[in-house]
Design an enzyme around this catalytic site. Structure first.
Site, PDB file in Angstrom:
ATOM      1  N   CYS A 257      -1.148   9.014   3.199  1.00  0.00           N
ATOM      2  CA  CYS A 257      -1.166   8.477   1.837  1.00  0.00           C
ATOM      3  C   CYS A 257      -2.528   8.678   1.195  1.00  0.00           C
ATOM      4  CB  CYS A 257      -0.781   7.004   1.850  1.00  0.00           C
ATOM      5  SG  CYS A 257      -1.821   6.005   2.930  1.00  0.00           S
TER       6      CYS A 257
ATOM      7  N   GLU B  85       0.883  -1.166   0.000  1.00  0.00           N
ATOM      8  CA  GLU B  85       0.000   0.000   0.000  1.00  0.00           C
ATOM      9  C   GLU B  85       0.912   1.204   0.000  1.00  0.00           C
ATOM     10  OE1 GLU B  85      -1.129   3.302   1.445  1.00  0.00           O
ATOM     11  OE2 GLU B  85      -1.234   2.138   3.296  1.00  0.00           O
TER      12      GLU B  85
END
Length: 247
Positions: free
Chosen positions: A41, A7
């Site tokens: 993120c 990720e």
């Protein structure tokens, strides 16, 4: 073969449709872009606003950004704290200065006295951002937001998907048809409808992502462990020809 779930980063976009609830859209964008000083993120770094709502949205977003309290994270009144280190601060301030030449700075928070020793970056909003500029294309990991205008919802989707990243995204709209289209066509790991693009709930909204944001499988999702095992298939013919004694 080594197996991994990655990720990674994002250049996440929020679409604000022409019929969106602008109060909710501004609140969602501000929290998504400037919460944790933009150091997530999943943070929003691009906003695509339908032409019918662009000016009204930008006016409200401008005032909301100016009202943000920048300061020490130990102060309960603070909404935007420092970035992680000096290198990050230097890079972000350089991007902001360069963006002033290529686009229009419409809002910027102020850094109060007493913050000279920290790595503070003022929350900044730019409009009329060129689509080939680093502000639009590069993950910055800080409180810097780019806003562009779209003439149609089709164009907004195209702009949202015109990135090397595909981690999170959001759409604010009152149109069921446009929300259904976004669910089909806005291809990111986590898509949120009529809410910001950060704040995923553990075990309910695990992170996936595509392109430079991940390999598809959801970190923390129900298929996480399956990604690390070897699938096996065992088949048996149940047609018996003759007697098969047991022993």
């Amino acid at each position: 073969m080594k197996r991994v779930i990655a990720e990674m980063g994002g250049k996440n976009a929020i679409i604000v449709d022409g019929d969106a609830d602008l109060d909710e859209a501004v609140k969602g964008v501000v929290y998504s872009a400037f919460g944790y000083s933009g150091q997530k993120c999943s943070a929003c770094s691009r906003v695509i606003v339908h032409d019918a709502a662009h000016d009204r949205f930008l006016e409200r977003l401008t005032e909301a950004t100016k009202s943000l309290v920048v300061g020490s994270p130990v102060d309960p009144a603070t909404l935007v704290g420092p970035v992680i280190d000096e290198d990050s601060q230097t890079r972000l301030l350089a991007v902001i200065e360069d963006a002033k030449k290529a686009s229009r700075l419409v809002a910027q928070g102020s850094i109060p006295p007493g913050c000279e020793r920290g790595y503070y970056v003022p929350p900044s909003v730019f409009a009329d951002v060129p689509l080939d500029h680093a502000l639009w294309r590069t993950e910055l990991f800080g409180p810097v937001l780019a806003v562009v205008k779209a003439r149609t919802f089709d164009e907004a989707l195209r702009l949202a998907m015109g990135s090397e990243y595909a981690l999170t995204g959001a759409v604010f709209s009152r149109s069921p048809r446009n929300l259904q289209r976004a669910a089909r066509e806005f291809r990111v790991g986590n898509l949120y409808l009529n809410r910001g693009c950060t704040g995923a709930a553990v075990q309910r909204q695990p992170f996936g992502g595509a392109r430079l944001s991940g390999v598809g499988s959801k970190a923390g999702g129900p298929d996480y462990l399956l990604h690390f095992v070897v699938p096996r298939s065992i088949c048996e013919s149940t047609i018996r020809r003759g007697f098969a004694p047991t022993s």
